[in-house]
Design a protein around this motif. Sequence first.
Motif, mmCIF file in Angstrom:
data_model
loop_
_atom_site.group_PDB
_atom_site.id
_atom_site.type_symbol
_atom_site.label_atom_id
_atom_site.label_comp_id
_atom_site.label_asym_id
_atom_site.label_seq_id
_atom_site.Cartn_x
_atom_site.Cartn_y
_atom_site.Cartn_z
ATOM 1 N N VAL A 138 0.840 -1.203 0.000
ATOM 2 C CA VAL A 138 0.000 0.000 0.000
ATOM 3 C C VAL A 138 0.873 1.251 0.000
ATOM 4 O O VAL A 138 0.651 2.194 -0.768
ATOM 5 C CB VAL A 138 -0.950 0.004 1.215
ATOM 6 N N VAL A 139 1.876 1.275 0.877
ATOM 7 C CA VAL A 139 2.752 2.445 0.980
ATOM 8 C C VAL A 139 3.505 2.670 -0.325
ATOM 9 O O VAL A 139 3.635 3.813 -0.794
ATOM 10 C CB VAL A 139 3.740 2.286 2.157
ATOM 11 N N ARG A 140 4.017 1.606 -0.914
ATOM 12 C CA ARG A 140 4.742 1.751 -2.177
ATOM 13 C C ARG A 140 3.843 2.329 -3.264
ATOM 14 O O ARG A 140 4.245 3.227 -4.018
ATOM 15 C CB ARG A 140 5.282 0.396 -2.623
ATOM 16 N N ALA A 141 2.624 1.810 -3.359
ATOM 17 C CA ALA A 141 1.700 2.300 -4.381
ATOM 18 C C ALA A 141 1.328 3.756 -4.128
ATOM 19 O O ALA A 141 1.273 4.582 -5.054
ATOM 20 C CB ALA A 141 0.446 1.430 -4.411
ATOM 21 N N LEU A 142 1.073 4.100 -2.872
ATOM 22 C CA LEU A 142 0.699 5.467 -2.519
ATOM 23 C C LEU A 142 1.871 6.419 -2.739
ATOM 24 O O LEU A 142 1.693 7.536 -3.248
ATOM 25 C CB LEU A 142 0.238 5.517 -1.060
ATOM 26 N N SER A 143 3.056 5.991 -2.366
ATOM 27 C CA SER A 143 4.255 6.799 -2.573
ATOM 28 C C SER A 143 4.411 7.173 -4.041
ATOM 29 O O SER A 143 4.692 8.326 -4.387
ATOM 30 C CB SER A 143 5.492 6.028 -2.086
ATOM 31 N N HIS A 144 4.215 6.199 -4.905
ATOM 32 C CA HIS A 144 4.331 6.439 -6.347
ATOM 33 C C HIS A 144 3.216 7.359 -6.834
ATOM 34 O O HIS A 144 3.462 8.269 -7.642
ATOM 35 C CB HIS A 144 4.284 5.115 -7.091
ATOM 36 N N ALA A 145 2.000 7.146 -6.317
ATOM 37 C CA ALA A 145 0.845 7.901 -6.807
ATOM 38 C C ALA A 145 0.910 9.378 -6.457
ATOM 39 O O ALA A 145 0.501 10.234 -7.247
ATOM 40 C CB ALA A 145 -0.449 7.291 -6.252
ATOM 41 N N ILE A 146 1.427 9.702 -5.272
ATOM 42 C CA ILE A 146 1.421 11.105 -4.840
ATOM 43 C C ILE A 146 2.821 11.713 -4.842
ATOM 44 O O ILE A 146 3.006 12.847 -4.387
ATOM 45 C CB ILE A 146 0.758 11.269 -3.462
ATOM 46 N N ASP A 147 3.799 10.949 -5.319
ATOM 47 C CA ASP A 147 5.171 11.441 -5.448
ATOM 48 C C ASP A 147 5.755 11.900 -4.107
ATOM 49 O O ASP A 147 6.337 12.977 -4.002
ATOM 50 C CB ASP A 147 5.245 12.569 -6.475
ATOM 51 N N VAL A 148 5.569 11.068 -3.095
ATOM 52 C CA VAL A 148 6.177 11.297 -1.780
ATOM 53 C C VAL A 148 7.039 10.079 -1.489
ATOM 54 O O VAL A 148 6.535 8.951 -1.494
ATOM 55 C CB VAL A 148 5.114 11.474 -0.680
ATOM 56 N N PRO A 149 8.335 10.228 -1.265
ATOM 57 C CA PRO A 149 9.208 9.069 -1.097
ATOM 58 C C PRO A 149 8.909 8.280 0.170
ATOM 59 O O PRO A 149 8.416 8.823 1.156
ATOM 60 C CB PRO A 149 10.610 9.689 -1.035
ATOM 61 N N TRP A 150 9.187 6.986 0.127
ATOM 62 C CA TRP A 150 9.131 6.175 1.343
ATOM 63 C C TRP A 150 10.538 5.682 1.651
ATOM 64 O O TRP A 150 11.314 5.345 0.762
ATOM 65 C CB TRP A 150 8.129 5.028 1.218
ATOM 66 N N ILE A 151 10.872 5.686 2.933
ATOM 67 C CA ILE A 151 12.227 5.371 3.394
ATOM 68 C C ILE A 151 12.137 4.314 4.485
ATOM 69 O O ILE A 151 11.398 4.473 5.465
ATOM 70 C CB ILE A 151 12.912 6.633 3.951
#
Length: 264
Positions: free
Chosen positions: A21-34
């Motif tokens: 979910v986080v990976r998909a959301l990160s890509h969709a809203i252009d906010v990086p996940w670390i």
Amino acid sequence: MARLMCIATHHKGGTVWIKRVVRALSHAIDVPWIGLWSDRQLAKVPEEGRAFLCNWNGRFPRAIWDRSDVAFLHLVRDPRDILLSGCGYHLSAPVKGEKFLHQPRADLGGATYQEHLNALADPAERLLFEMENKHAETLAEMRAWPWGDPRATELRYEALMADRDGTLFGRALTALGLKGAELAAGLKAFWDNSLFGGLSRAEARTGRLESHIASAGRLQRWRRELPRAVGEIYADRFGADLIALGYEKDTSWVETLPVPPAAA
């Protein structure tokens, strides 16, 4: 609105689900996940702009908790189901992502965790080994979480599995600061990666995903699959933890567990 959105899960407690979910959301809203596994990754935390900070063992460095620009989402699962899920998964889990299973251990005579687990022919013995090893570690991490912090939204895997319209998860995303189109993207990512949504068909669950969710997310497996003899030991060892986590009020649950038929 929090600048740093911190998301924590625990081993075999919905981690693969939330990670997708986080990976998909990160890509969709252009906010990086670390991935923030220890103090060593603190240098990766951006000084400006938003980011998702993730830890799949329920632990964030003290420096993160001391910040004023953070909000947390924390997911837990009934530890008894984690025990069953973990024990089954650890029999064949690959090295990638699970190195601890494949490292020779002196206390096991040079065998690895996985080799030792497979060498135990009795399913009850496997559960007891799992209980005193990885499971004990995972439960300790759940208890060590700073419960009651007002910046944290607490979620249960069981409630999330019943969240078919995304109401509960949407509230959690809102608490992280998402709204409007970003919130909608988060709800889509949640649905697309849920066993009751985009992954409802078995053919959609391929590769490592298939092995991670072999039980298809069944709830309260412990009621049917945890032998009473093992449950009695579990209650003595971890009964107080179940109560502290809000999954039980006492240890009477043991009396409901199945008793295997006596050997002829």
